[in-house]
Design an enzyme around this catalytic site. Structure first.
Site, PDB file in Angstrom:
ATOM      1  N   ASP A 264      -0.656   2.928   6.122  1.00  0.00           N
ATOM      2  CA  ASP A 264      -1.539   1.998   5.425  1.00  0.00           C
ATOM      3  C   ASP A 264      -1.629   0.645   6.111  1.00  0.00           C
ATOM      4  OD1 ASP A 264      -1.885   4.005   3.501  1.00  0.00           O
ATOM      5  OD2 ASP A 264      -0.131   3.312   2.385  1.00  0.00           O
TER       6      ASP A 264
ATOM      7  N   LYS B 128      -5.456   1.445   9.673  1.00  0.00           N
ATOM      8  CA  LYS B 128      -5.936   2.292  10.778  1.00  0.00           C
ATOM      9  C   LYS B 128      -7.416   2.612  10.629  1.00  0.00           C
ATOM     10  CE  LYS B 128      -2.733   5.283   9.753  1.00  0.00           C
ATOM     11  NZ  LYS B 128      -1.941   4.477   8.807  1.00  0.00           N
TER      12      LYS B 128
ATOM     13  N   ALA C  71      -3.342  11.272   4.004  1.00  0.00           N
ATOM     14  CA  ALA C  71      -3.868  10.010   4.526  1.00  0.00           C
ATOM     15  C   ALA C  71      -4.938   9.446   3.603  1.00  0.00           C
ATOM     16  CB  ALA C  71      -4.471  10.246   5.911  1.00  0.00           C
ATOM     17  N   GLY C  72      -5.055   8.138   3.623  1.00  0.00           N
ATOM     18  CA  GLY C  72      -6.166   7.461   2.940  1.00  0.00           C
ATOM     19  C   GLY C  72      -6.561   6.311   3.833  1.00  0.00           C
ATOM     20  N   HIS C  73      -7.685   6.442   4.526  1.00  0.00           N
ATOM     21  CA  HIS C  73      -8.115   5.418   5.482  1.00  0.00           C
ATOM     22  C   HIS C  73      -9.365   4.725   4.933  1.00  0.00           C
ATOM     23  CE1 HIS C  73      -5.962   7.664   9.025  1.00  0.00           C
ATOM     24  NE2 HIS C  73      -5.158   7.327   8.043  1.00  0.00           N
TER      25      HIS C  73
ATOM     26  N   ARG D 250       5.446  30.442  11.648  1.00  0.00           N
ATOM     27  CA  ARG D 250       4.440  31.383  12.150  1.00  0.00           C
ATOM     28  C   ARG D 250       3.907  32.329  11.073  1.00  0.00           C
ATOM     29  NH1 ARG D 250       8.617  32.716  16.673  1.00  0.00           N
ATOM     30  NH2 ARG D 250       9.799  32.476  14.756  1.00  0.00           N
TER      31      ARG D 250
ATOM     32  N   GLN E 178      -0.818   8.491   8.941  1.00  0.00           N
ATOM     33  CA  GLN E 178       0.577   8.102   8.686  1.00  0.00           C
ATOM     34  C   GLN E 178       1.022   7.087   9.765  1.00  0.00           C
ATOM     35  OE1 GLN E 178       0.014  11.885   8.408  1.00  0.00           O
ATOM     36  NE2 GLN E 178      -0.786  11.032   6.531  1.00  0.00           N
TER      37      GLN E 178
ATOM     38  N   ARG F   6       2.778   0.158  -3.619  1.00  0.00           N
ATOM     39  CA  ARG F   6       3.527   0.181  -2.364  1.00  0.00           C
ATOM     40  C   ARG F   6       4.704  -0.781  -2.441  1.00  0.00           C
ATOM     41  NH1 ARG F   6      -2.151  -0.358   0.776  1.00  0.00           N
ATOM     42  NH2 ARG F   6      -2.782   1.819   0.669  1.00  0.00           N
TER      43      ARG F   6
ATOM     44  N   GLY G 137      -6.990  -8.802  11.894  1.00  0.00           N
ATOM     45  CA  GLY G 137      -7.792  -8.577  10.690  1.00  0.00           C
ATOM     46  C   GLY G 137      -7.573  -9.703   9.698  1.00  0.00           C
ATOM     47  N   VAL G 138      -8.670 -10.214   9.143  1.00  0.00           N
ATOM     48  CA  VAL G 138      -8.559 -11.313   8.176  1.00  0.00           C
ATOM     49  C   VAL G 138      -9.240 -10.962   6.845  1.00  0.00           C
ATOM     50  CG1 VAL G 138      -8.214 -13.163   9.858  1.00  0.00           C
ATOM     51  CG2 VAL G 138     -10.552 -12.456   9.264  1.00  0.00           C
TER      52      VAL G 138
HETATM   53  P1  GDP Z   1      -4.774   3.058   6.692  1.00  0.00           P
HETATM   54  O1  GDP Z   1      -4.180   4.191   5.939  1.00  0.00           O
HETATM   55  O2  GDP Z   1      -3.895   2.598   7.801  1.00  0.00           O
HETATM   56  O3  GDP Z   1      -6.177   3.322   7.160  1.00  0.00           O
HETATM   57  O4  GDP Z   1      -4.843   1.835   5.666  1.00  0.00           O
HETATM   58  P2  GDP Z   1      -5.379   1.895   4.139  1.00  0.00           P
HETATM   59  O5  GDP Z   1      -6.845   1.974   4.161  1.00  0.00           O
HETATM   60  O6  GDP Z   1      -4.624   2.917   3.359  1.00  0.00           O
HETATM   61  O7  GDP Z   1      -4.849   0.503   3.611  1.00  0.00           O
HETATM   62  C1  GDP Z   1      -5.244  -0.699   4.183  1.00  0.00           C
HETATM   63  C2  GDP Z   1      -5.913  -1.545   3.111  1.00  0.00           C
HETATM   64  O8  GDP Z   1      -6.061  -2.867   3.596  1.00  0.00           O
HETATM   65  C3  GDP Z   1      -7.322  -1.087   2.774  1.00  0.00           C
HETATM   66  O9  GDP Z   1      -7.579  -1.386   1.437  1.00  0.00           O
HETATM   67  C4  GDP Z   1      -8.196  -1.931   3.702  1.00  0.00           C
HETATM   68  O10 GDP Z   1      -9.508  -2.129   3.176  1.00  0.00           O
HETATM   69  C5  GDP Z   1      -7.437  -3.219   3.703  1.00  0.00           C
HETATM   70  N1  GDP Z   1      -7.527  -3.990   4.952  1.00  0.00           N
HETATM   71  C6  GDP Z   1      -7.596  -3.550   6.230  1.00  0.00           C
HETATM   72  N2  GDP Z   1      -7.546  -4.590   7.092  1.00  0.00           N
HETATM   73  C7  GDP Z   1      -7.431  -5.708   6.326  1.00  0.00           C
HETATM   74  C8  GDP Z   1      -7.292  -7.104   6.629  1.00  0.00           C
HETATM   75  O11 GDP Z   1      -7.255  -7.529   7.788  1.00  0.00           O
HETATM   76  N3  GDP Z   1      -7.175  -7.954   5.556  1.00  0.00           N
HETATM   77  C9  GDP Z   1      -7.171  -7.522   4.248  1.00  0.00           C
HETATM   78  N4  GDP Z   1      -7.049  -8.420   3.276  1.00  0.00           N
HETATM   79  N5  GDP Z   1      -7.309  -6.220   3.946  1.00  0.00           N
HETATM   80  C10 GDP Z   1      -7.424  -5.325   4.972  1.00  0.00           C
HETATM   81  P1  IMO Z   2      -2.060   6.829   5.904  1.00  0.00           P
HETATM   82  O1  IMO Z   2      -2.665   7.672   6.992  1.00  0.00           O
HETATM   83  C1  IMO Z   2       1.522   5.838   3.631  1.00  0.00           C
HETATM   84  C2  IMO Z   2       4.327   9.122   2.892  1.00  0.00           C
HETATM   85  C3  IMO Z   2       4.513   9.563   1.460  1.00  0.00           C
HETATM   86  C4  IMO Z   2       5.973  10.021   1.507  1.00  0.00           C
HETATM   87  C5  IMO Z   2       6.075  10.662   2.891  1.00  0.00           C
HETATM   88  C6  IMO Z   2       5.920  12.177   2.897  1.00  0.00           C
HETATM   89  O2  IMO Z   2      -3.019   6.448   4.845  1.00  0.00           O
HETATM   90  O3  IMO Z   2      -1.308   5.679   6.489  1.00  0.00           O
HETATM   91  P2  IMO Z   2       3.807  13.790   2.615  1.00  0.00           P
HETATM   92  O4  IMO Z   2       2.856  13.968   1.473  1.00  0.00           O
HETATM   93  O5  IMO Z   2       3.159  13.409   3.902  1.00  0.00           O
HETATM   94  O6  IMO Z   2       4.752  14.951   2.773  1.00  0.00           O
HETATM   95  O7  IMO Z   2       4.754  12.550   2.165  1.00  0.00           O
HETATM   96  O8  IMO Z   2       5.042  10.071   3.664  1.00  0.00           O
HETATM   97  N1  IMO Z   2       2.922   9.123   3.360  1.00  0.00           N
HETATM   98  C7  IMO Z   2       2.191   8.021   3.553  1.00  0.00           C
HETATM   99  N2  IMO Z   2       2.486   6.721   3.289  1.00  0.00           N
HETATM  100  N3  IMO Z   2       0.348   6.178   4.214  1.00  0.00           N
HETATM  101  C8  IMO Z   2       0.062   7.464   4.491  1.00  0.00           C
HETATM  102  O9  IMO Z   2      -1.037   7.837   5.189  1.00  0.00           O
HETATM  103  C9  IMO Z   2       0.983   8.456   4.115  1.00  0.00           C
HETATM  104  N4  IMO Z   2       1.010   9.805   4.224  1.00  0.00           N
HETATM  105  C10 IMO Z   2       2.201  10.189   3.765  1.00  0.00           C
HETATM  106  O10 IMO Z   2       4.334   8.492   0.562  1.00  0.00           O
HETATM  107  O11 IMO Z   2       6.830   8.904   1.486  1.00  0.00           O
HETATM  108 MG    MG Z   3      -3.710   4.725   3.974  1.00  0.00          MG
END
Ligand code: GDP
Ligand code: IMO
Ligand code: MG
Length: 426
Positions: free
Chosen positions: A13, A16, A39-41, A142, A224, A305, A413-414
Site C-alpha cells: 500500500d 504502487k 492487492a488493491g492498487h 503441482r 504487495q 492499517r 507524491g503529494v
Molecule cells: P498500492 O497498493 O501500493 O497501490 O497502494 P494503495 O492504493 O493500496 O494505497 C495507497 C493510498 O494512498 C491510495 O488511497 C492512494 O490513492 C493514496 N496515495 C497514493 N499516493 C499518494 C500521495 O502521494 N499522497 C496521498 N495523500 N495519498 C496518496
Molecule cells: P498491495 O498490492 C498490504 C498482507 C495481508 C497479510 C499478508 C498475507 O495493495 O500493496 P495474503 O492474503 O496475501 O495471504 O495475506 O499480506 N497483504 C497486503 N498488505 N497490501 C497488499 O497488497 C497486501 N496483500 C497482502 O494483510 O498480512
Molecule cells: Mg494496496
C-alpha cells in the site's frame, strides 16, 4: 528496449498503483507479475477513484496492453467483476491479456484460507482471506489448475474432481466444513467465466519479448511488497509469492538482463496490515494522526492499517534485495502538519546497534528504533508540483532519507490525484 520494475519496498500500500499509472504513460506494456486480488492498487483521475485488484495499473491508457503474467493467481470471477467495473467507467478492457500459465484460485482455496486463519487463532497471519496462500501452495505441490485449463472443459473437470477429492476430505475431516460441489464450480468457472476469459488468454511471454525486441518499453508491476515476500519478508507474516524485483523475472518470463530500472515505491512513513513485527509502529495519537491524515484503511478489505515512522534500516535492505535504482516517495503531504518527523536510522537490541536488517527474526521482534528527529515543514504540499516550491524542511527530510537509504528519490507524491507529484531528482 529494457524493462522497468515497480516494486513496493515496505509492507504494501505504498502507492504502487498511482506511480505505475504515472510511469505507464511512457510504456507500451504493463505486466502484473505476482499476487492476486489480495492487492488493491488505487489510481485517482479527475477525482474518480479506481481500485484495481488484478488488472494492471496501466489499463487506464489506450496505448497500453495490460498483461496478467504467469506469476499471478487469478480468481476469474473477481477478474470479470473488475473488468465490468472498468467498462462501466468507460475503460476498454479488451486489450487485456492473461497468461495461460497463471494459476486459478478456486472456491476451496478461499475456504481453506479462512479456516486455517480461524484455527491459528491469535497466531493468525491476518491474510486477506482471498485464497492466495492455498493457491500458491497447490502450484508448488503441482496439483493446481491453470488459466489454460479453462480452455479444455474435460481437462478442467478431471483436474477439479481429483483436487476436490483431497480438498473435501480435508475440509470435512480436519475443519468440520461442508464439502464443495464439483458441478457448482464447473457451472461458475466453465459456463459463466470461460466465455469471458478465453479470448484474453494468450502467450504473454511471447508478447513481452516481441515488445522488447520491437524497442518498446515494458513495465513490470509488483503487488504487495518486499517485506511481505515469501523468501525475504517477515515470515510467516508474509504473502505466498515473491514481490521483490527478482520475482518480476519469473512472474513475467524475462531474464534479469532485460531490467535496467527498478523503482522502489516508498511511503514517507510506514504502514502494515495484518500481523507481524513492526519496529517503528506507533500505538499512540501520532499513529492515529497518520491513519486519519493518510486515510490508512485497506483499499479492498477496509481494514485499519498499522502505522509508524519511516524505517531506513528496512529500506537499506529493500535497496539491496531489489537493486533499487531510484525511489518514488509517496504521501509526503501526510506529514504536513507534524512539528517534527522521526526517521529510524538503526535498531537497538540486547545492547547492540544494527544499521542493517538483523538476519534473525527474533532480533527484529525485540528491536527498538534509534530515531533521528527532523523539523517538520507545516506547509500544505498538496499543490506543489516542482522541487523548488518545496519548503526547505521538506527538501531536507527527503535528502536525509536519500542519504540514509543510499538511493536517490526521483518522484514525490503529494496527494492521491494523478497530477499530485513532482520530480525531485536534480
Ligand atoms: P498500492 O497498493 O501500493 O497501490 O497502494 P494503495 O492504493 O493500496 O494505497 C495507497 C493510498 O494512498 C491510495 O488511497 C492512494 O490513492 C493514496 N496515495 C497514493 N499516493 C499518494 C500521495 O502521494 N499522497 C496521498 N495523500 N495519498 C496518496
Ligand atoms: P498491495 O498490492 C498490504 C498482507 C495481508 C497479510 C499478508 C498475507 O495493495 O500493496 P495474503 O492474503 O496475501 O495471504 O495475506 O499480506 N497483504 C497486503 N498488505 N497490501 C497488499 O497488497 C497486501 N496483500 C497482502 O494483510 O498480512
Ligand atoms: Mg494496496
Amino acid at each position: 528496449m529494457p524493462a522497468t520494475v515497480v516494486v513496493g519496498t515496505q509492507w504494501g500500500d505504498e502507492g504502487k498503483g498511482k506511480f505505475t499509472d504515472l510511469v505507464a504513460k511512457e510504456m507500451h506494456l504493463v505486466v502484473r507479475y505476482q499476487g492476486g486480488h489480495n492487492a488493491g492498487h488505487t489510481i485517482v483521475v479527475d477525482g474518480e477513484s479506481f481500485a484495481l485488484q488484478l488488472v494492471p495499473s496501466g489499463v487506464l491508457y489506450d496505448h497500453i496492453t495490460p498483461v496478467i503474467g504467469n506469476g499471478v493467481v487469478v480468481d476469474p470471477r473477481v477478474l470479470i467483476a473488475e473488468m465490468d467495473m472498468l467498462e462501466r467507467k468507460g475503460i476498454d478492457t479488451s486489450r487485456l491479456r492473461i497468461s495461460g500459465n497463471a494459476h486459478l484460485i478456486l472456491p476451496y482455496h478461499q475456504e481453506i484460507d479462512k479456516v486455517t486463519e480461524r484455527y491459528l487463532g491469535r497466531n493468525k497471519i491476518g491474510t486477506t482471506k482471498r485464497g492466495i496462500g492455498p493457491t500458491y501452495a497447490d502450484k508448488a505441490s503441482r496439483v493446481g489448475l491453470r488459466v489454460q485449463d479453462l480452455q479444455d472443459p474435460k481437462i478442467f473437470r478431471q483436474k477439479l474432481e481429483a483436487a476436490l477429492r483431497e480438498k473435501n476430505a480435508v475440509l470435512a475431516k480436519v475443519y468440520n466444513q461442508l464439502p464443495l460441489d464439483a458441478e457448482e464450480i464447473c457451472a461458475e468457472y466453465l459456463d459463466v467465466c470461460r466465455p469471458r476469459i478465453e479470448p484474453l488468454i494468450g502467450d504473454t511471454v511471447g508478447l513481452v519479448h516481441e515488445a522488447l525486441e520491437a524497442g518498446q518499453h515494458v513495465l513490470l508491476e509488483g503487488a504487495q511488497a518486499t517485506f511481505l515476500d515469501l523468501d525475504h519478508g517477515t515470515y510467516p507474516f508474509v504473502t505466498s509469492s515473491n514481490p521483490v524485483a527478482g520475482g518480476a523475472c519469473t512472474g513475467a518470463g524475462v531474464g534479469p538482463r532485460h531490467i535496467d530500472r527498478v523503482i522502489g515505491i516508498t511511503k514517507a512513513y510506514t504502514t502494515r496490515v495484518g500481523s507481524g513485527p513492526f519496529p517503528t509502529e506507533l500505538l499512540d495519537e501520532v499513529g492515529d494522526l497518520l491513519i486519519d491524515r493518510g486515510h490508512e484503511f485497506g483499499t479492498n478489505t477496509g481494514r485499519r492499517r498499522r502505522t509508524g515512522w519511516f524505517d531506513a534500516v528496512m529500506l537499506r535492505h529493500a535497496a539491496r534485495l531489489n537493486s533499487l535504482s531510484e525511489l518514488a516517495l509517496t504521501k509526503l503531504d501526510v506529514l504536513d502538519t507534524f512539528e517534527t518527523v522521526k526517521v529510524c536510522v538503526a535498531y537497538e537490541a540486547d545492547g547492540e546497534i544494527h544499521t542493517q536488517l538483523p538476519y534473525h527474526q527474533s532480533v527484529l521482534h525485540k528491536a527498538t528504533p534509534v530515531y533521528e528527529e527532523l523539523p517538520g515543514w507545516g506547509v500544505d504540499l498538496s499543490g506543489v508540483t516542482e522541487r523548488r516550491a518545496l519548503p526547505a524542511a521538506a527538501r531536507d527530510y527527503v535528502a536525509f532519507l536519500e542519504e540514509q537509504v543510499g538511493v536517490p528519490v526521483n518522484l514525490i507524491g503529494v496527494g492521491p490525484g494523478r497530477d499530485q507529484f513532482l520530480h525531485f531528482a536534480a
